[in-house]
Structure formats: C-alpha cells, structure tokens
Design an enzyme around this catalytic site. Structure first.
Site, short mmCIF file in Angstrom:
data_model
loop_
_atom_site.label_atom_id
_atom_site.label_comp_id
_atom_site.label_asym_id
_atom_site.label_seq_id
_atom_site.Cartn_x
_atom_site.Cartn_y
_atom_site.Cartn_z
N GLY A 45 23.38 11.86 9.52
CA GLY A 45 22.32 12.24 10.78
C GLY A 45 22.10 11.24 11.59
O GLY A 45 22.51 10.26 11.24
N GLN A 50 18.19 6.94 18.35
CA GLN A 50 19.23 6.28 17.88
C GLN A 50 20.50 6.58 19.33
O GLN A 50 21.15 5.61 19.22
CB GLN A 50 19.91 6.46 17.17
CG GLN A 50 18.78 6.52 15.75
CD GLN A 50 20.05 6.44 14.53
OE1 GLN A 50 19.82 8.23 14.33
NE2 GLN A 50 20.60 5.73 13.39
N CYS A 88 21.24 3.11 7.63
CA CYS A 88 20.79 3.52 8.92
C CYS A 88 22.14 3.37 9.85
O CYS A 88 22.56 2.19 9.70
CB CYS A 88 19.74 3.33 9.31
SG CYS A 88 19.82 4.23 11.20
N LEU A 89 22.72 3.97 10.63
CA LEU A 89 23.52 4.32 11.77
C LEU A 89 23.33 3.18 12.90
O LEU A 89 24.08 2.00 13.21
CB LEU A 89 24.05 4.98 12.19
CG LEU A 89 25.01 6.02 11.49
CD1 LEU A 89 25.18 7.11 12.62
CD2 LEU A 89 26.35 5.30 11.19
N HIS A 130 13.87 11.12 6.70
CA HIS A 130 14.37 9.87 7.80
C HIS A 130 14.30 9.80 8.86
O HIS A 130 14.37 8.48 9.75
CB HIS A 130 15.72 9.54 7.20
CG HIS A 130 16.12 8.19 7.45
ND1 HIS A 130 17.24 7.00 6.94
CD2 HIS A 130 16.87 7.56 8.66
CE1 HIS A 130 17.57 6.31 7.46
NE2 HIS A 130 17.76 6.56 8.69
N GLU A 131 15.06 11.01 9.02
CA GLU A 131 14.92 11.89 10.58
C GLU A 131 13.96 11.74 10.94
O GLU A 131 13.87 11.34 12.60
CB GLU A 131 15.80 12.66 11.05
CG GLU A 131 17.62 12.32 9.93
CD GLU A 131 18.36 11.34 10.48
OE1 GLU A 131 18.00 10.59 12.10
OE2 GLU A 131 18.97 10.34 10.19
N HIS A 134 12.31 8.45 12.23
CA HIS A 134 13.06 8.11 13.39
C HIS A 134 12.54 8.56 14.90
O HIS A 134 12.67 8.03 16.62
CB HIS A 134 14.82 8.31 13.80
CG HIS A 134 15.63 7.30 13.22
ND1 HIS A 134 15.98 6.10 13.80
CD2 HIS A 134 16.45 7.85 11.72
CE1 HIS A 134 16.97 5.74 13.12
NE2 HIS A 134 17.18 6.21 11.70
ZN ZN Z 1 18.78 5.62 11.03
#
Ligand code: ZN
Length: 146
Positions: A45, A50, A88-89, A130-131, A134
C-alpha cells in the site's frame, strides 16, 4: 519513480484533503506513478502523503491486483478485531503488532471517478485501515504494541 517521505515529517502528520469528485489529469497521472513506486518498493500500500501530497488517495496491491482508492469512507466495521504485524514504507525496518477491525466495508471513488463499495476482511481490511490512517496523519507506530 516517486520519492517516499520518511518518518518523521510533518506531511505524514497532516490531515489530508478530499479529492474533487471529477478527477483531474494530474490525479489520473499520479495514480499509475504511485502504483509503480509501490511495486518497485515491494509495498502492499502507498498513501498520497507518503509521496508528499496531502490528498485522500491511496493505492494498494492485493493478490497481484493494484487498486486506487480515492476519498475512502468506512461505512461498516466488524466489532471483532485482530492483531497482526505491520510495517510501512515510510518507516523502514520497523515492524509491530497492530489491532485492527477484522472486516470493513468501504465506499470510495475508483480511478475512473466512479463510486465503488468494497467489503474487505483479513489482510485487505488491515491494509485499508493502515492506509486510511495515513490520510488522517496516523502512523502504525502510534498504535503498535511495541
Ligand atoms: Zn504506511
């Protein structure tokens, strides 16, 4: 490929704004770029904050499909929650156990600007939650057990 913003950064903490219902060329072009970036980083994701944009858009990868989710709203969620590991990236090399609703129903715009309803459970429901976090400036490390 787009640059990924790393924690700590205020952009990751802002509440993101809704995308206009008629999708602009800019948004239409951004979606495949976000998908390519997510794939290159082997993420499941990637949310717009991000990559430096505080707008309510994310892309997810699930069972070899990439999906763009715009202006998501959770319309239903299971009472039942479950713990599982997340990463998470934007927070490389850190993982933690996070409790999430086991299933959620989501209303959103797809990349053609059409309204869709998605009922997700398990991993897909987890990725979606999770997204969405963000988009509200919340990171998994805020919720993780350790
Ligand atoms: Zn993330």
């Amino acid at each position: 490929m787009l640059d990924i913003i790393l924690h700590p950064n205020q952009i990751l903490r802002n509440k993101s704004q809704k995308v206009a219902n008629v999708l602009t060329d800019k948004i239409q072009k951004l979606i495949p770029e976000m998908m390519a970036t997510m794939d290159a980083k082997h993420g499941v994701g990637l949310a717009a904050p991000q990559i430096g944009q505080n707008i309510r858009l994310f892309v997810i990868s699930y069972k070899d499909h990439n999906l763009a989710i715009i202006n998501p709203e959770i319309t239903k969620k299971s009472i039942l929650k479950e713990w599982d590991e997340e990463g998470c990236l934007s927070i490389p090399n850190r993982y933690g156990q996070v409790k999430r609703h086991k299933s959620v129903t989501l209303k959103y715009l797809n990349q053609n600007g059409q309204t869709e309803i998605l009922k997700a459970s398990g991993l897909l429901a987890r990725i979606i939650q999770h997204e969405i976090d963000h988009l509200d400036g919340i990171l998994f490390i805020d919720l993780a057990k350790k």
